[in-house]
Write a protein that holds these residues in place. Structure first.
Motif, mmCIF file in Angstrom:
data_model
loop_
_atom_site.group_PDB
_atom_site.id
_atom_site.type_symbol
_atom_site.label_atom_id
_atom_site.label_comp_id
_atom_site.label_asym_id
_atom_site.label_seq_id
_atom_site.Cartn_x
_atom_site.Cartn_y
_atom_site.Cartn_z
ATOM 1 N N THR A 18 0.843 -1.186 0.000
ATOM 2 C CA THR A 18 0.000 0.000 0.000
ATOM 3 C C THR A 18 0.886 1.246 0.000
ATOM 4 N N PRO A 19 0.389 2.365 -0.518
ATOM 5 C CA PRO A 19 1.221 3.582 -0.614
ATOM 6 C C PRO A 19 1.816 4.035 0.707
ATOM 7 N N ASP A 20 1.122 3.784 1.816
ATOM 8 C CA ASP A 20 1.667 4.194 3.111
ATOM 9 C C ASP A 20 2.674 3.183 3.659
ATOM 10 N N ASP A 22 0.702 -1.959 4.710
ATOM 11 C CA ASP A 22 0.017 -3.217 4.406
ATOM 12 C C ASP A 22 0.573 -3.848 3.134
ATOM 13 N N LEU A 42 -0.742 -6.367 -0.115
ATOM 14 C CA LEU A 42 -1.867 -6.942 -0.840
ATOM 15 C C LEU A 42 -1.380 -8.079 -1.724
ATOM 16 N N GLN A 63 -5.381 -8.955 2.064
ATOM 17 C CA GLN A 63 -4.655 -7.857 2.687
ATOM 18 C C GLN A 63 -4.183 -8.267 4.078
ATOM 19 N N SER A 99 -1.398 -6.638 7.396
ATOM 20 C CA SER A 99 -0.450 -5.619 7.807
ATOM 21 C C SER A 99 0.953 -6.116 7.485
ATOM 22 N N PHE A 153 -0.211 -0.133 -7.586
ATOM 23 C CA PHE A 153 -0.675 1.167 -7.105
ATOM 24 C C PHE A 153 -0.071 2.268 -7.966
ATOM 25 N N LYS A 179 -4.067 5.078 -6.150
ATOM 26 C CA LYS A 179 -5.168 4.233 -6.588
ATOM 27 C C LYS A 179 -4.648 2.824 -6.868
ATOM 28 N N LEU A 180 -5.500 1.826 -6.600
ATOM 29 C CA LEU A 180 -5.138 0.440 -6.821
ATOM 30 C C LEU A 180 -5.685 -0.033 -8.156
ATOM 31 N N GLY A 203 -9.226 1.073 -1.836
ATOM 32 C CA GLY A 203 -8.286 0.061 -1.387
ATOM 33 C C GLY A 203 -8.522 -1.334 -1.908
#
Length: 523
Positions: free
Chosen positions: A301-303, A306, A308, A318, A320, A345, A349-350, A370
């Protein structure tokens, strides 16, 4: 030779039967000659995120622009493949829109304009097995060259800093018979290079280490490599051949990476993939997830919090990052039950790739929540043939792959998209297939196989003068020998990148590589 061709003939009969059964099961819609396109890989051009290229297991590449309904088919023949056979050619996009394909025994194939493709063989005669970016600017890349012969297998790592124009062999040594298969560079440290593969068996004498999974780790840009095992040999079956690839390196942690072991995907021989993780630069490993079958989709994920995953049986999962790295039981939970192959991503956006047949109904979709819901970005029906000069490699290699019986126009547009836009009418003698025609559920048709001649009126419904399609063929027949990984015709190279596992399981020793690599005769 007779035995080989007899073997392939059996496959064709098996394929035709499989296709017939599939066609009957698909509510009257005939099965595509090579299967529907699958969004196996989703690429964006560095510096130009609206330029998207979809790498499909079938047909080749689809080149387009976000927001446009028109995607161009770049058939896999142009880089040495077969459009109706499931093949995975590692592909990258460079700055300026250049496409580079690690095309195995066609070496490295490069195009700047879709139409003209040139072959580069910068790897000392070794076949191009894998390629990956070394930076976010689309200027530097890393690639693998592998060559097999009677004396064994050699593998080398190569780097380029000029968008693939020139390449330099890394000075770090890779042990003999370590057949490399996948490569990646840590986003936060361009000197951290990871290359994965297996120890190959050479000749007819069994190697006690054959099939052992290995990783070559460099912390100095390839000047030196440390060779480490990927998991204990007792934690997996080394005879059950599963090509390795680096699924991803944590964006802000060069020591933490995920490796995918790709289980067999052939009908009657389907083995689940495995996902392994290391948090100490390959020193130790844990199996963090075992899917139900294929698991090609992977993204952070961008942050960065997590992970995927995606597969056609598992949907989108998904977890963590902390739980995934710790290999916590039950860490991954399903957030979307659709059949998904690729994940990526872009701008928060995914994007997800499917086969546009089963739910969800798109070849590529985008999600702003997400991965829970998606909107269509590309449909299998939003595809046209690129307009190229008659003498271009694209037109010479791919022109008939679009228009022939069993080509994309007849197999996908005509059968699955509600029509081909028509063929020139009687008054326009000589008219070729025209534009127009309303697509099926996939959206507006954009096929451009040619315009009707003057005075001609395109027929509607995609019927026109197109003859009935020939009997369907299966492209995933498990009897077809796969693509070759650098094999000398006089050598018998099996296991790892060369498939001893399948020989041990009673299959033909011609299956030199599970990922679609062929013997010289079949090429």
């Amino acid at each position: 030779m007779g035995k080989r061709w007899g073997f392939r003939k059996i496959c064709r009969w098996f394929g035709a039967l499989t296709a017939f059964v599939s066609a009957a099961a698909w509510s009257g819609t005939a099965r595509a000659d090579g299967g529907f396109p699958r969004g196996f890989g989703i690429l964006f051009e560095p510096g130009n995120p609206s330029h998207i290229v979809v790498r499909s297991q079938f047909w080749g590449l689809f080149d387009g622009t976000l927001g446009s309904p028109d995607y161009h088919l770049l058939c896999s023949q142009v880089f040495g493949g077969r459009d109706t056979v499931a093949e995975n050619f590692p592909t990258v996009l460079a700055q300026g829109g250049r496409v580079l394909v690690a095309a195995d025994d066609s070496f490295l194939m490069v195009s700047d304009d879709e139409c003209d493709w040139r072959q580069k063989s910068p790897f000392n005669g070794e076949y191009a097995i894998a390629i990956a970016p070394m930076d976010a600017n689309g200027e530097s890349f890393v690639a693998l060259g592998v060559l097999g012969g009677a004396s064994g297998v050699t593998s080398h790592v190569y780097t380029s800093t000029d968008r693939g124009d020139t390449w330099k062999q890394a000075t770090g040594a890779i042990p003999k018979n370590l057949s490399l298969q996948g490569v990646a560079v840590a986003p936060s440290d361009p000197t951290r290079v990871y290359a994965v593969g297996v120890i190959a068996q050479v000749g007819t004498v069994a190697d006690a280490n054959a099939g052992t999974r290995q990783i070559a780790v460099s912390k100095d840009g390839g000047a030196t490599f440390a060779i480490l095992p990927v998991g204990a040999r007792t934690d997996y079956d080394p005879t059950a051949y599963a090509p390795l690839s680096v699924a991803g390196v944590v964006p802000d942690d060069p020591d933490t990476l995920f490796v995918r072991a790709d289980g067999a995907d052939d009908p009657g021989d389907m083995t689940p993939d495995e996902l392994w993780v290391s948090s100490d630069a390959g020193q130790t490993w844990k199996k963090t997830f075992s899917p139900m079958m294929d698991l090609p989709g992977f993204a952070f994920t961008p942050d960065g919090k997590d992970v995927l995953l995606a597969g056609q049986q598992d949907g989108i999962l998904q977890a963590s990052l902390t739980d995934a790295v710790a290999a916590m039981p039950g860490a991954f939970t399903r957030i979307n039950s659709g059949q998904v192959w690729g994940l990526a991503f872009q701008d928060g956006k995914l994007y997800a790739g499917t086969d546009d047949f089963n739910s969800p109904h798109f070849s590529v979709g985008v999600s702003t929540d997400g991965g829970k819901t998606f909107q269509q970005v590309m449909s299998k029906c939003n595809v046209s043939n690129p307009t190229c000069n008659a003498g271009s490699s694209m037109q010479m290699m791919c022109g008939d792959r679009w228009t022939r019986q069993g080509g994309y126009l007849t197999d996908i547009i005509g059968l699955a998209c509600g029509g081909m836009g028509g063929v020139g009418g009687a008054a326009g003698s000589g008219g070729a297939s025209g534009n127009g025609g309303v697509g099926g559920s996939g959206g507006t048709m954009t096929s451009t196989a040619g315009a009707a001649a003057t005075g001609g009126t395109p027929n509607d419904a995609g019927v026109g003068d197109i003859a009935p399609r020939a009997a369907a063929k299966s492209s995933s027949c498990s009897l077809v020998a796969p693509r070759r990984v650098g094999v000398d015709p006089t050598a018998l190279l099996v296991v790892g990148a060369f498939g001893v596992a399948r020989r041990r399981r009673g299959e033909s020793s011609r299956r030199l590589h599970r990922g679609g690599r062929r013997t010289p005769v079949e090429r």
